[in-house]
Structure formats: structure tokens, C-alpha cells
Scaffold this motif. Sequence first.
Motif, PDB file in Angstrom:
ATOM      1  N   SER A   1       0.910  -1.153   0.037  1.00 42.36           N
ATOM      2  CA  SER A   1       0.089  -0.248  -0.160  1.00 42.36           C
ATOM      3  C   SER A   1       1.029   1.259  -0.069  1.00 42.36           C
ATOM      4  O   SER A   1       0.491   2.300  -0.815  1.00 42.36           O
ATOM      5  CB  SER A   1      -0.908   0.004   1.244  1.00 42.36           C
ATOM      6  N   ALA A   2       1.758   1.295   0.830  1.00 45.37           N
ATOM      7  CA  ALA A   2       2.694   2.453   0.910  1.00 45.37           C
ATOM      8  C   ALA A   2       3.570   2.735  -0.296  1.00 45.37           C
ATOM      9  O   ALA A   2       3.468   3.730  -0.677  1.00 45.37           O
ATOM     10  CB  ALA A   2       3.522   2.354   2.091  1.00 45.37           C
ATOM     11  N   LEU A   3       4.018   1.600  -1.066  1.00 45.79           N
ATOM     12  CA  LEU A   3       4.836   1.922  -2.099  1.00 45.79           C
ATOM     13  C   LEU A   3       3.903   2.207  -3.499  1.00 45.79           C
ATOM     14  O   LEU A   3       4.245   2.459  -4.548  1.00 45.79           O
ATOM     15  CB  LEU A   3       5.705   0.714  -2.539  1.00 45.79           C
ATOM     16  N   ALA A   4       2.325   1.849  -3.400  1.00 46.14           N
ATOM     17  CA  ALA A   4       1.587   1.794  -4.489  1.00 46.14           C
ATOM     18  C   ALA A   4       1.406   3.459  -4.893  1.00 46.14           C
ATOM     19  O   ALA A   4       0.912   3.503  -5.936  1.00 46.14           O
ATOM     20  CB  ALA A   4       0.336   1.085  -4.072  1.00 46.14           C
TER      21      ALA A   4
ATOM     22  N   GLU B   1       4.640   4.656   9.403  1.00 45.79           N
ATOM     23  CA  GLU B   1       3.839   3.663   9.674  1.00 45.79           C
ATOM     24  C   GLU B   1       3.947   2.441   9.402  1.00 45.79           C
ATOM     25  O   GLU B   1       3.615   1.375   9.623  1.00 45.79           O
ATOM     26  CB  GLU B   1       2.382   4.431   9.744  1.00 45.79           C
ATOM     27  N   ALA B   2       4.432   2.412   7.987  1.00 48.47           N
ATOM     28  CA  ALA B   2       4.656   1.171   7.355  1.00 48.47           C
ATOM     29  C   ALA B   2       6.055   0.447   7.525  1.00 48.47           C
ATOM     30  O   ALA B   2       6.331  -0.509   7.209  1.00 48.47           O
ATOM     31  CB  ALA B   2       4.352   1.291   5.777  1.00 48.47           C
TER      32      ALA B   2
ATOM     33  N   SER C   1      -0.266  -1.520  -6.098  1.00 53.68           N
ATOM     34  CA  SER C   1      -1.770  -1.301  -5.896  1.00 53.68           C
ATOM     35  C   SER C   1      -2.406  -2.588  -5.870  1.00 53.68           C
ATOM     36  O   SER C   1      -3.229  -2.930  -5.324  1.00 53.68           O
ATOM     37  CB  SER C   1      -2.131  -0.586  -6.937  1.00 53.68           C
ATOM     38  N   ALA C   2      -2.178  -3.577  -7.108  1.00 47.55           N
ATOM     39  CA  ALA C   2      -2.758  -4.677  -7.169  1.00 47.55           C
ATOM     40  C   ALA C   2      -2.478  -5.645  -5.939  1.00 47.55           C
ATOM     41  O   ALA C   2      -3.696  -6.185  -5.321  1.00 47.55           O
ATOM     42  CB  ALA C   2      -2.466  -5.644  -8.360  1.00 47.55           C
ATOM     43  N   LEU C   3      -1.334  -5.662  -5.231  1.00 46.91           N
ATOM     44  CA  LEU C   3      -1.006  -6.746  -4.238  1.00 46.91           C
ATOM     45  C   LEU C   3      -1.361  -5.961  -3.116  1.00 46.91           C
ATOM     46  O   LEU C   3      -1.187  -6.724  -2.020  1.00 46.91           O
ATOM     47  CB  LEU C   3       0.534  -6.962  -4.145  1.00 46.91           C
TER      48      LEU C   3
END
Lengths: 107, 107
Positions: free
Chosen positions: A8-11, A52-53, B8-10
Amino acid sequence: MMDTMTFSALAEPTRLRMVEILKDGPMSVGDIAERLALRQPQASKHLRVLLEAGLVEVEAAANRRNYRLRTEPLEAMDTWLEAYRKLWNERFDNLDDYLRQLQSEDK
Amino acid sequence: MMDTMTFSALAEPTRLRMVEILKDGPMSVGDIAERLALRQPQASKHLRVLLEAGLVEVEAAANRRNYRLRTEPLEAMDTWLEAYRKLWNERFDNLDDYLRQLQSEDK
DNA sequence: CAGGAATATTCCTGTCAAGGAATATTGTTA
DNA sequence: TAACAATATTCCTTGACAGGAATATTCCTG
């Protein structure tokens, strides 16, 4: 089990760029913001998510807060990927076998 | 430059589980849904996201559609990680140096 | 072609994340 | 302590996304 928070963080493209910038060493919020052409509040907010990640840690230095990349989540990704690497290595092996077979037929 | 669409997908837990299940081989929508205790429409919707991210491909077989894991995005992740691996390897190296130093001091 | 199984899509709704602007907080220095 | 620099937080609005339910589509078989 891989933690989806890392993904999520890297998205978010801006955060991914932050991580890539921090690869070369710690940096202050202001410098990061300038480097990425961000307004300071947005930089702080994104850094909070990375914090937070567990992807960064922060160290206060005088007036500034220097953010440093933490590698643990990346190591976890690396470990997670391990189970998948053989999937594309198998293909290479098959190709390899195939090429060998062709070669021996040539003889 | 790493494609954030993969992340995002993961980032969605259900989709991550789908990828992990598909690691063992292709599977139909219904089987995936059952395996993950999902309703079929949700399974289809998540598979669509994975498809658009290039993480799976689909092959029609009679009435069913079998989804198969694609490794390219994972290989890209692996390549992306390459630049970071040395960060934690450096630490090991430093620790290694330190231990060697201690040992030579012991002599 | 009718019927049914497997899958995909649509519509609706609630939640959450992101940017902008303003402001609060913390630490430094004179 | 006042003033200032660096950073964090809050409030607001907007858009994306996920699940539920219903429905549409596709494909096979009799």
C-alpha cells in the motif's frame, strides 16, 4: 505472510519516489519536498505513511528531521519473492533443456 | 522505473492471497472463489484488477476461465529490489568486518 | 434453440486516501 | 522570552475502491 501495508505504501508514486531518493541516504523533510517538487505538508504526510509502514525511520537533528530508509520491509518483500523466483527460473531451465536437446540433435 | 500498479494490485489482501494460491498452478474462478470463501462476483472483480496489472493471464477452457500467474511483474519487482539488496548486505558486511576485527583483537 | 452452469458487469453505497489551504507544534537562536 | 525556521496536523473536498445484490453475458449440452 507478506504484509500488505508495504505494498500500500509503495503503491503511491510519490512515496515510491521518496523511497528511491532515500536509497542514497537520509534526507530532511524540506530537502525531500524540494527534490520532488512537493509542498511541505504533503511531504510530511507521505513520510508519515512510510513511517507507519516501517519503511523509514526518523532522527531529529537540531531543527530538522532526517528520514532514513529502513530495509526490513524490503527484505520481507525479497523473502516473499523467493517462492516465486523458481517459477521463472523453471522457464529458463526448460528453455535450457530445449536448447541442449536441439544441440544434441544437431550432432 | 517500477510500475506502481503492481503494488496497488498486491496491496489488497484478497488479491495477494489469490496470487499466492495461483503460485501452485492455474485455477478457475469458481475454485478460487471457493478456496478464498468469496462470492463469485468479487472473485471476478479482483481477478480483473490482477489481469489489468498483468499479474495473471486467462485461458478459456470450455465453460471455465482458468487464471494463471504471470511472473513478469514479479520479475520487475525482483529487479527493482536489486538496487536495495546491497543496503542490507552492506550491513552484514560491516558486521562481518566488525566480527573479524574482534577476532583478530582476541589473538 | 432452450436451459443451465460459469463468469462478468452494473448499480449502489460506504469508506478511505490524497491534495489544498490554513494552522498548530517543536526546536533554535538572538 | 520573542521571533523565526522546520515540520506536523487538521479540516475540507473530491475521487477511487471495495463489498453486496441483481443482472447480463458466454458457452456448453441436450
